[in-house]
Design a protein around this motif. Structure first.
Motif, PDB file in Angstrom:
ATOM      1  N   UNK B  55      42.715 -22.923  -7.109  1.00  0.00           N
ATOM      2  CA  UNK B  55      42.864 -23.212  -5.688  1.00  0.00           C
ATOM      3  C   UNK B  55      42.079 -22.239  -4.807  1.00  0.00           C
ATOM      4  N   UNK B  56      41.239 -21.415  -5.454  1.00  0.00           N
ATOM      5  CA  UNK B  56      40.458 -20.448  -4.687  1.00  0.00           C
ATOM      6  C   UNK B  56      39.253 -21.144  -4.054  1.00  0.00           C
ATOM      7  N   UNK B  57      39.176 -21.100  -2.737  1.00  0.00           N
ATOM      8  CA  UNK B  57      38.005 -21.639  -2.052  1.00  0.00           C
ATOM      9  C   UNK B  57      37.250 -20.489  -1.392  1.00  0.00           C
ATOM     10  N   UNK B  58      37.936 -19.819  -0.485  1.00  0.00           N
ATOM     11  CA  UNK B  58      37.350 -18.650   0.164  1.00  0.00           C
ATOM     12  C   UNK B  58      38.035 -17.387  -0.349  1.00  0.00           C
ATOM     13  N   UNK B  59      37.367 -16.256  -0.138  1.00  0.00           N
ATOM     14  CA  UNK B  59      37.930 -15.012  -0.659  1.00  0.00           C
ATOM     15  C   UNK B  59      37.808 -13.892   0.362  1.00  0.00           C
ATOM     16  N   UNK B  60      38.247 -12.703  -0.062  1.00  0.00           N
ATOM     17  CA  UNK B  60      38.272 -11.533   0.810  1.00  0.00           C
ATOM     18  C   UNK B  60      36.896 -11.236   1.414  1.00  0.00           C
TER      19      UNK B  60
END
Lengths: 249, 272
Positions: B55-60
Motif C-alpha cells: 500500500x506504499x505510494x508516497x514516502x517520507x
C-alpha cells in the motif's frame, strides 16, 4: 616476519622516549655568579656532578643576548653537560644551535601561571562529543570534573590539570589529563595521565578494566596487566620509568 | 503535542524495526494516536514488518521534497485504528533527508498524534542522527552481546550531544534500555551477557526485556507486529514494555531460566 627482515637491513630506528632530565633554571645570566654557586654545590654533593646532562632553562631571564658560550664553559668545568636550551628569544635560539645545543620552546603550561583565571576548557581534539551541559560540571583550578558515564567514542580532556570523572569510563572512551586522572567508577576505556609529560601524574580508579593506561607516555595495555588486579581499585604511577599498578587500600 | 520517541541502537540487526513496529502497535492498541516513521531511507523494512508493503505510494522523502502531502504518504494500519505508518523511500538514499524537512514533518504530525516513533537506521551517520535529532525520548535496543552493548554506548553518547535537546541545553532526552533476543538459558551457560552486566555498563533505565522467541521471526515474515500475538512470550514482553513506557509499573518477566533442574538440584538426588 617481513617486518623483522626489513629491520635487519636498517641502521637504526627512531623511537620516542621520555628521559629524566635535570633542568637548570637560570635566574641570573652572569657567568661569574653561576660559577660561584656551582662551586658551592659541587663541594656539597660531588656525586651529582658526573657529566650530568642538563637543560638550561632561560625563560626567566629577560635578556635578548646571553653569554651562552661562557655559561656552558662554566657548566662543563663543573662536570655538567649542557645538552639543550629551553626558552629565550630568537638570538638565544640561534646561538644555542651554533654551539651544537638543542633548543626547546618555552613551557607554556598553565601550571607555570596557576593564579591566572582559567576559562572552562573544551577538549582540543577532533573527536569531541561533549555531553549535555549538566554532565560537565565546574572547572577547578585548571582541572575538570565530569559527572556521568563517559561513553564509547567520547573523549574527555583536562588539558591543564587533573580530570575527575564521577562515573564510569566505558570501553572505547578516552579520558586524558595534563595532571592525574581520577575515575570514581569502572575504568574500561583508555586513560592517559600526564599528557604533557608530567611523570608525577597518577591514574586512580575504582575498578580497573582499562583498555590502555598511560602516564607521561609510558603505557600498558590490558593484556600486560596482572589479571589479579582486574576489577579492583588501583592507582597507576611511574616507578623507574615503568608503570606500576598498586592496589588502593 | 506528540511525544517523539526514537528507536535506535547503533548496531544493525538487533531488532530496531521489529521493536518500533511492536511498540507502536502496543501504544495504538491502548488508544494512543500513534505514527511510526521509517528513517531507513534506501533500506525500507518497516512496511514489511507492519504488513503494508503493498500500500506504499508516497514516502517520507516525497513529503520532505514537496512531491506529496503528508496525508497522501501516511498509511493507516489495517488492524489498529489509531496507528499510521510513514514509510521510507527504497530508491533514494539518506542524503535525500534534511533537518528542516524532518522538522517540518514532525511538527505537522505532532499536532495530530500522541506518539511519534522514529525507526532509526543502523550506524551513527546522517540517517541515524536525523532520526534522533528531535526526539524527546529514546529507546536503545541492545542484544546481550558485547559489540551491541558497545555500539549502544556510542549511541547514548550521541543522544547526549548531537540532538536538539542537547544543543539547546534543554532537559536531556529520556533514555530507555530495551534488551532484545535475550535467552536466559544461554545467559546461564555464559554464552550471552547477562542483564545486570548490560545495565551496569550502559547505566540507563531498563524499559523492557524481550526474550529470544520464534514468535518474532514468524511475526516479521507474516507482516503482523508481534504485539498482536498475545499468547507469545515476545508479544507479552512488548506489551509490558509499552505499559512501562506510559508510566505503569510492571514486574520484569522472561529474564530467568525456567529452572526445572533447580528444584531437582535442591530437593532431588538424595544428597544431604
Amino acid at each position: 616476519m617481513s617486518l623483522n627482515v626489513e629491520r635487519d637491513g636498517m641502521a637504526f630506528t627512531f623511537k620516542g622516549g621520555m628521559l629524566p632530565m635535570t633542568v637548570m633554571e637560570l635566574t641570573s645570566a652572569d657567568p661569574e655568579r653561576i660559577r660561584d654557586q656551582l662551586a658551592d654545590k659541587l663541594s656539597q654533593s660531588p656525586a651529582f656532578f658526573q657529566h650530568t646532562p642538563v637543560v638550561l632553562n632561560v625563560e626567566k631571564l629577560d635578556e635578548p643576548h646571553l653569554a651562552l658560550e661562557r655559561i656552558c664553559a662554566v657548566c662543563r668545568a663543573h662536570k655538567l653537560l649542557p645538552v639543550a636550551v629551553r626558552g629565550g628569544p630568537d638570538p638565544v635560539k640561534q646561538s644555542a644551535w651554533a654551539l651544537g645545543l638543542g633548543w626547546f620552546p618555552p613551557q607554556e603550561s598553565a601550571r607555570a601561571r596557576p593564579l591566572e583565571s582559567v576559562a572552562p576548557v573544551e577538549p582540543e581534539t577532533d573527536e569531541v562529543e561533549l555531553a549535555e551541559p549538566q554532565a560537565t560540571a565546574g572547572v577547578v583550578s585548571g582541572g575538570r570534573i565530569y559527572r556521568g558515564t563517559v561513553r564509547s567514542g567520547q573523549q574527555v580532556t583536562a588539558p591543564s590539570g587533573d580530570l575527575i570523572v564521577i562515573g564510569a569510563v566505558n570501553a572505547g572512551a578516552e579520558v586524558l589529563a595534563a595532571g592525574s586522572v581520577h575515575v570514581y567508577g569502572a575504568l574500561r576505556g583508555r586513560a592517559l595521565a600526564g599528557i604533557h609529560g608530567d611523570p608525577l601524574a597518577v591514574i586512580f580508579c575504582r575498578e580497573l578494566n582499562a583498555e590502555l593506561l598511560s602516564v607521561a607516555g609510558n603505557y600498558k595495555r590490558l593484556e600486560d596487566v596482572d589479571p589479579r588486579l582486574l576489577g579492583t581499585a588501583v592507582q597507576v604511577r611511574l616507578q623507574d620509568d615503568q608503570l606500576g599498578i598498586v592496589p588502593l587500600t | 503535542m506528540a511525544k517523539i520517541i526514537v528507536v535506535t541502537s547503533g548496531k544493525g540487526g538487533v531488532g530496531k524495526t521489529t521493536s518500533a513496529a511492536a511498540i507502536a502497535t502496543g501504544l495504538a492498541l491502548r488508544g494512543n494516536k500513534t505514527v511510526v516513521i521509517d528513517f531507513d531511507v534506501g533500506l525500507r523494512n518497516l512496511d514489511l514488518i507492519m504488513g503494508c508493503e503493498r500500500r506504499v505510494v508516497y514516502d517520507l522523502v516525497n513529503v520532505i521534497q514537496g512531491e506529496a502531502g503528508l496525508n497522501q504518504a501516511l498509511i493507516r494500519d489495517k488492524r489498529v485504528d489509531n496507528l499510521h505508518i510513514l514509510p521510507a523511500s527504497q530508491t533514494r538514499d539518506k542524503d535525500a533527508l534534511n533537518l528542516e524537512g524532518v522538522e517540518k514533518v514532525l511538527d505537522t504530525l505532532s499536532k495530530d498524534f500522541d506518539y511519534i516513533l522514529c525507526d532509526s537506521p543502523a550506524g551513527i551517520e546522517r540517517g541515524a542522527q536525523l532520526a534522533m535529532y528531535f526526539a524527546d525520548e529514546a529507546i536503545v535496543v541492545t542484544n546481550p552481546e558485547v559489540s551491541s552493548v558497545r555500539d549502544s554506548d556510542r549511541i547514548l553518547g550521541l543522544l547526549a550531544s548531537k540532538t536538539r535537546r542537547a544543543e539547546r541545553g534543554e532537559d536531556p532526552i529520556k533514555e530507555h534500555l530495551l534488551v532484545t533476543r535475550y535467552n536466559p538459558a544461554r545467559v546461564d551457560s555464559g554464552d550471552m551477557l547477562n542483564l545486570e552486566d548490560i545495565r551496569e555498563i550502559l547505566a540507563i533505565n531498563l524499559i523492557g526485556l524481550i526474550p529470544e522467541s520464534e514468535a518474532v521471526l514468524r511475526a516479521s515474515n507474516h507482516g503482523v507486529p508481534v504485539t498482536h500475538d498475545a499468547d507469545s512470550d515476545a508479544g507479552q514482553a512488548y506489551t509490558d514494555t509499552v505499559a512501562r513506557l506510559i508510566g505503569e509499573e510492571v514486574p520484569l518477566r522472561f529474564h530467568q531460566y525456567e529452572k526445572k533442574s533447580l528444584l531437582s538440584r535442591m530437593f532431588g538426588g538424595g544428597r544431604r
